[in-house]
Motif scaffolding. Structure first.
Motif, PDB file in Angstrom:
ATOM      1  N   SER A 280      36.401 107.528  11.614  1.00 32.13           N
ATOM      2  CA  SER A 280      36.732 106.476  12.969  1.00 32.13           C
ATOM      3  C   SER A 280      36.240 105.994  13.851  1.00 32.13           C
ATOM      4  CB  SER A 280      38.185 107.613  13.745  1.00 32.13           C
ATOM      5  OG  SER A 280      39.211 106.982  15.482  1.00 32.13           O
TER       6      SER A 280
ATOM      7  N   ILE B 237      34.546 103.260  16.232  1.00 25.39           N
ATOM      8  CA  ILE B 237      35.552 102.638  16.903  1.00 25.39           C
ATOM      9  C   ILE B 237      34.377 101.405  18.354  1.00 25.39           C
ATOM     10  CG2 ILE B 237      37.180 102.835  19.436  1.00 25.39           C
ATOM     11  CD1 ILE B 237      38.976 103.895  17.908  1.00 25.39           C
TER      12      ILE B 237
ATOM     13  N   LEU C  81      38.481  98.515  16.021  1.00 25.10           N
ATOM     14  CA  LEU C  81      38.582  99.542  15.126  1.00 25.10           C
ATOM     15  C   LEU C  81      37.277  98.503  14.141  1.00 25.10           C
ATOM     16  CD1 LEU C  81      38.916 102.001  13.387  1.00 25.10           C
ATOM     17  CD2 LEU C  81      41.290 100.559  12.869  1.00 25.10           C
TER      18      LEU C  81
ATOM     19  N   ASP D  71      42.303 104.562  13.568  1.00 27.18           N
ATOM     20  CA  ASP D  71      42.147 104.796  14.797  1.00 27.18           C
ATOM     21  C   ASP D  71      42.913 105.742  15.854  1.00 27.18           C
ATOM     22  OD1 ASP D  71      44.983 104.921  14.938  1.00 27.18           O
ATOM     23  OD2 ASP D  71      45.435 103.182  14.942  1.00 27.18           O
ATOM     24  N   HIS D  72      42.261 107.022  15.178  1.00 27.13           N
ATOM     25  CA  HIS D  72      42.318 108.227  16.258  1.00 27.13           C
ATOM     26  C   HIS D  72      42.264 109.433  15.668  1.00 27.13           C
ATOM     27  CE1 HIS D  72      46.190 108.489  13.086  1.00 27.13           C
ATOM     28  NE2 HIS D  72      45.968 109.266  12.652  1.00 27.13           N
TER      29      HIS D  72
ATOM     30  N   SER E 221      44.756 109.891  19.973  1.00 28.30           N
ATOM     31  CA  SER E 221      44.238 108.061  20.442  1.00 28.30           C
ATOM     32  C   SER E 221      42.964 107.933  21.637  1.00 28.30           C
ATOM     33  CB  SER E 221      44.733 107.237  20.805  1.00 28.30           C
ATOM     34  OG  SER E 221      45.341 106.591  20.187  1.00 28.30           O
TER      35      SER E 221
END
Length: 464
Positions: free
Chosen positions: A251, A253, A271, A276-277, A290
């Motif tokens: 993930s 980000i 992202l 996304d988590h 999250s």
């Protein structure tokens, strides 16, 4: 007014460890606070009078305490994160438990039973699932570096020096999170220096590399969030490098933070690669986490904490439960299968979105989550709509519960209250407001943060 004089106090015997992680001695009937000392030490200190007490700096350990150990971290004494690393773990637990007793006696002034033995952490290192680092061109320069008479590169990536918004202690190895985090941090810093990227200067408000945040899960997930001042070509190249260098990051980000402060919870996330988590599993439940969502930072101890909440609450099939400050719904989902219904309230909206998704993913249908300010939401109209709960579970932030929340709990009069707290002082204050209608039935400390003075505490209150 003249400058306050420092005095040397020799052979000071350290008798106690205080609530803020400092140890305590007495000089001529005056309390002396000494950071990094251990109860049982005999020390020489440099002290300055502060009203009714002394604040001191440890100069020399004359007689080491039998509870003193060698800290494994090379940053100990400069980094303020692990103030008790020099104290053996059994002794840490004793003083954490004592902190709760002292708060209940001095602040709460209510009767309570003997505390249940504190639940020790199975892992005292590499237990954190979340860590944040800050870039700075003004890192803290160590004394031994100054004496080397060489040009010093002051760019650093690490933790803020306590009380200094613009200085960080450059970190080589942090023992509190999985070691892959150290490799990621050191590699990114080396890349940034090699490519001459500007580190964010909190004083001058210049530069574009701001922060790194890592989140780990026991399922093997790894989230990295990079905060930039602006997202330009250099940022894109850096993200590409990270993605190729660390395939274990599933993930990846980034956040663009154009503000003067480092808070990113109010900013959109972007992202770059992967999910996304991340996912955490506890018992047979799975939780989606999250980037901005709160989740307990020691997952192994969190499981003990949640199981204790469930044991204290003893929820029955016909009972309605309110879960205040529900976060991503962890406690709510832990007790939901035993309840008629659970209603969770949380002020962070993205956390509530995750809570609903967590319920759906775990096939739990008897829960509802409401986003908003608990002090405003929890009112007679809310209770009329949702129903009167037999049990209220509350897990507020360090500041404790708002007085309006306590007033409403007293009006609702649930049969049981399970109060989870990371701050015994505010917990004691709040319970003192409840005690005319409730009695303290059980008290269970849980150590979530080894090598710090912080302690989590659960209290079961029963209606009189």
């Amino acid at each position: 007014m003249g400058k306050k004089k420092q005095i040397i106090i020799e052979n000071l015997e350290i008798k106690d460890a205080g609530a803020e992680g400092v140890s305590v001695g007495r000089h001529q009937d005056t309390v002396v606070f000494v950071p990094y000392a251990v109860p049982g030490d005999v020390v020489d200190v440099k002290a300055m009078k502060k009203r009714s007490y002394y604040h001191a700096q440890l100069m020399k350990i004359k007689v080491p305490s039998p509870h003193r150990v060698e800290p494994p971290c090379r940053h100990f004494g400069y980094c303020g994160g692990c103030k008790w690393q020099q104290m053996d773990y059994t002794t840490q637990l004793q003083y954490k438990q004592k902190q709760i007793v002292d708060s209940f006696i001095r602040i709460g002034k209510f009767p309570f039973p003997q505390l249940l033995p504190i639940l020790a952490s199975d892992n005292i290192y590499a237990y954190r699932n979340k860590i944040e680092y800050t870039f700075s061109p003004r890192r803290w320069v160590l004394e031994e570096e100054i004496t080397q008479n060489e040009t010093i590169d002051k760019r650093g990536l690490g933790f803020h020096i306590q009380g200094m918004f613009d200085r960080v202690l450059d970190i080589e190895k942090c023992h509190l999170h999985p070691d892959i985090g150290n490799k990621i941090r050191n590699t990114i810093k080396a890349y940034a220096i090699e490519h001459n990227l500007d580190f964010w200067d909190a004083r001058d408000k210049t530069g574009f590399l701001r922060n790194l945040m890592m989140r780990f899960s026991t399922c093997g997930d790894l989230m990295l969030i990079v905060a930039f001042r602006t997202y330009n070509e250099s940022a894109e190249k850096m993200m590409h490098f990270i993605h190729k260098q660390f395939p274990e990051i599933n993930s990846l980000i980034y956040v663009v933070n154009e503000k003067d402060n480092d808070v990113i919870t109010d900013l959109p996330v972007h992202l770059y690669a992967g999910k996304d988590h991340i996912t955490e599993k506890m018992n047979d439940l799975q939780f989606k986490i999250s980037p901005h969502a709160f989740f307990q930072t020691n997952p192994q101890q969190a499981l003990k904490l949640y199981n204790t909440v469930k044991d204290f609450a003893q929820v029955q099939a016909d009972e309605l439960v309110y879960d205040l400050y529900t976060g991503t719904g962890t406690i709510a989902l832990f007790v939901a299968r035993d309840a008629k219904k659970v209603v969770g309230i949380e002020y962070i909206e993205p956390a509530v979105v995750d809570a609903f998704e967590n319920a759906k993913n775990n096939n739990i249908n008897n829960v509802d989550f409401i986003a908003g300010d608990i002090a405003k939401i929890l009112n007679p109209a809310f209770v009329s709509t949702q129903g009167k709960p037999q049990i209220i579970i509350s897990d507020p932030p360090r500041a404790g519960m708002h007085p309006d929340v306590i007033t409403q709990i007293l009006a609702i009069e649930p049969e049981k209250i399970v109060y989870v707290s990371c701050n015994p002082a505010t917990q004691a204050r709040d319970i003192a407001m409840l005690i005319h209608k409730y009695k303290v039935e059980k008290v269970q400390p849980v150590d979530m943060f080894p090598h710090t003075h912080h302690v989590e505490n659960l209290v079961l209150l029963i209606k009189k």
